[in-house]
Design an enzyme around this catalytic site. Structure first.
Site, mmCIF file in Angstrom:
data_model
loop_
_atom_site.group_PDB
_atom_site.id
_atom_site.type_symbol
_atom_site.label_atom_id
_atom_site.label_comp_id
_atom_site.label_asym_id
_atom_site.label_seq_id
_atom_site.Cartn_x
_atom_site.Cartn_y
_atom_site.Cartn_z
ATOM 1 N N SER A 15 51.434 -22.205 -0.996
ATOM 2 C CA SER A 15 52.835 -22.299 -1.381
ATOM 3 C C SER A 15 53.242 -23.728 -1.707
ATOM 4 O O SER A 15 54.173 -23.955 -2.485
ATOM 5 C CB SER A 15 53.728 -21.754 -0.253
ATOM 6 O OG SER A 15 53.441 -20.403 0.023
ATOM 7 N N ASP A 35 48.519 -10.272 10.613
ATOM 8 C CA ASP A 35 47.854 -11.562 10.587
ATOM 9 C C ASP A 35 48.175 -12.404 11.822
ATOM 10 O O ASP A 35 47.313 -13.132 12.321
ATOM 11 C CB ASP A 35 48.263 -12.336 9.327
ATOM 12 C CG ASP A 35 47.640 -11.738 8.067
ATOM 13 O OD1 ASP A 35 46.605 -11.058 8.186
ATOM 14 O OD2 ASP A 35 48.193 -11.948 6.973
ATOM 15 N N GLY A 36 49.404 -12.297 12.335
ATOM 16 C CA GLY A 36 49.759 -13.058 13.539
ATOM 17 C C GLY A 36 48.916 -12.664 14.734
ATOM 18 O O GLY A 36 48.489 -13.520 15.514
ATOM 19 N N ASP A 81 58.214 -34.461 2.445
ATOM 20 C CA ASP A 81 58.923 -33.753 3.524
ATOM 21 C C ASP A 81 57.974 -33.376 4.653
ATOM 22 O O ASP A 81 58.402 -33.138 5.779
ATOM 23 C CB ASP A 81 59.578 -32.483 2.986
ATOM 24 C CG ASP A 81 60.864 -32.760 2.223
ATOM 25 O OD1 ASP A 81 61.292 -33.935 2.169
ATOM 26 O OD2 ASP A 81 61.443 -31.806 1.660
ATOM 27 N N ALA A 90 47.408 -19.715 2.628
ATOM 28 C CA ALA A 90 48.618 -19.559 3.422
ATOM 29 C C ALA A 90 49.664 -20.593 2.969
ATOM 30 O O ALA A 90 49.976 -20.688 1.787
ATOM 31 C CB ALA A 90 48.278 -19.703 4.909
ATOM 32 N N TYR A 91 50.187 -21.393 3.888
ATOM 33 C CA TYR A 91 51.249 -22.342 3.569
ATOM 34 C C TYR A 91 50.803 -23.339 2.498
ATOM 35 O O TYR A 91 51.563 -23.713 1.605
ATOM 36 C CB TYR A 91 51.665 -23.076 4.850
ATOM 37 C CG TYR A 91 52.963 -23.839 4.777
ATOM 38 C CD1 TYR A 91 53.700 -23.958 3.611
ATOM 39 C CD2 TYR A 91 53.473 -24.451 5.929
ATOM 40 C CE1 TYR A 91 54.893 -24.663 3.579
ATOM 41 C CE2 TYR A 91 54.661 -25.147 5.904
ATOM 42 C CZ TYR A 91 55.366 -25.247 4.724
ATOM 43 O OH TYR A 91 56.545 -25.941 4.694
ATOM 44 N N SER A 92 49.559 -23.772 2.561
ATOM 45 C CA SER A 92 49.053 -24.749 1.601
ATOM 46 C C SER A 92 49.169 -24.236 0.164
ATOM 47 O O SER A 92 49.481 -25.004 -0.763
ATOM 48 C CB SER A 92 47.596 -25.091 1.925
ATOM 49 O OG SER A 92 47.067 -25.999 0.997
ATOM 50 N N ASN A 115 52.942 -20.797 14.389
ATOM 51 C CA ASN A 115 53.110 -20.094 15.662
ATOM 52 C C ASN A 115 53.678 -20.949 16.773
ATOM 53 O O ASN A 115 54.583 -20.536 17.497
ATOM 54 C CB ASN A 115 51.761 -19.521 16.096
ATOM 55 C CG ASN A 115 51.790 -18.906 17.466
ATOM 56 O OD1 ASN A 115 51.299 -19.495 18.424
ATOM 57 N ND2 ASN A 115 52.414 -17.748 17.584
#
Length: 307
Positions: A200, A80-81, A184, A196-198, A253
């Protein structure tokens, strides 16, 4: 008559990606194609430091010198990167990408090395569809001067430094009144980035074709602070309403420090990410295969015999 042109972007730190890149180059060249190759390194963003806040390359200048709009498609070999890096490099030239997984999760990849020959054959036969997904342009300003910009497919994250306390963020969406978020950090994501991060951070999954963006707070200090989904026609301004220095990261990234007087401007990019699909896109299948979403429950016994 000039030869048709194809590109290959590969992760050069993975021997298997290097090997397969050479094999695909040979096959395409043998079929009469002019093949241009580059690594994913050119799309990897840098991190700035407090003493050197301007360190990135402008969005349109990340494209490799030998890649241009004449390229009909590019094959991406990596995880993915590498896919994220390849789109930062090639999206400004409207080049569609076939993404082949040589990594681990491969959530953004279309197929695997076990189906490589079939995939290349379909490319040469032009037996594929193109799916467009929205990207974001992220810019950082200080005293009205732009310090940093990037193209991102997943998300922009602004968060506190590890040893500082909870922060406040003033967020203005379009012409709406600014709101204060105590957390935070915050995430502004595309539908692609919703997995992705969202995800989590408790945000909803958004299917790729929905024309929206999403704001998700990270560890908010209020039960009322939850993810917000809004039109992707709206731009977003983020002001750090705190005296502490913060850190901004895009696509996990690269990024830069954000000082109290800085602000971040985010909008849907004019450059879409163009994915080559070898079969009709089926987002729920990907959710099921990669994240286990929607799998059937294991049947429970109707009765239990006690000893």
């Amino acid at each position: 008559m000039p030869k048709p042109i194809a590109g290959i972007v590969y992760n050069d730190i993975k021997p298997i990606a290097c090997k397969v890149a050479s094999e695909i180059e040979e096959k395409l060249a043998g079929s009469g194609w002019d093949v241009r190759m580059t690594t994913g390194v050119g799309g990897i963003l840098e991190y700035s430091t407090p003493g050197s806040p301007v360190c990135n390359t402008r969005i349109e200048q990340l494209t490799p010198p030998n890649f241009d709009r004449d390229i009909e498609f590019a094959v991406v070999l990596g995880g993915d990167g590498t896919v994220l890096s390849a789109f930062r490099q090639l999206a400004p030239h409207n080049i569609p990408l076939l993404t082949i997984n040589t990594g681990h999760m491969g959530f953004l990849t279309e197929t695997y090395l076990t189906h490589l020959d079939e995939a290349v054959d379909k490319l040469l036969a032009k037996d594929y569809e193109i799916e467009e997904r929205s990207m974001l342009t992220v810019r950082v300003f200080r005293n009205d001067a732009m310090l940093w910009e990037a193209l991102t497919l997943n998300e922009m994250v602004l968060h506190r430094e590890p040893l500082t306390s909870m922060c406040h963020f003033e967020v203005q969406i379009g012409q709406h009144a600014p709101v204060d978020v105590a957390a935070d950090g915050i995430i502004i994501s595309t539908p692609t980035g919703s997995t992705a991060y969202s995800l989590s951070a408790g945000g909803p999954v958004v299917t790729p074709e929905v024309p929206v963006l999403q704001l998700a707070p990270i560890c908010p200090h209020s039960l009322a602070s939850r993810a917000l989904v809004f039109s992707d026609r709206e731009s977003v301004k983020v002001f750090p309403a705190t005296p502490n220095r913060m850190v901004m990261v895009v696509d996990g990234n690269g990024g830069c420090y954000i000082l109290p007087d800085d602000h971040i401007y985010i909008e849907k990019s004019v450059y879409p990410a163009r994915f080559i699909r070898l079969r009709s896109p089926e987002f729920f299948r990907i959710l099921r295969e990669k994240l286990g979403w929607g799998l059937p429950h294991i049947a429970k016994p109707t009765s239990v015999e006690l000893p």
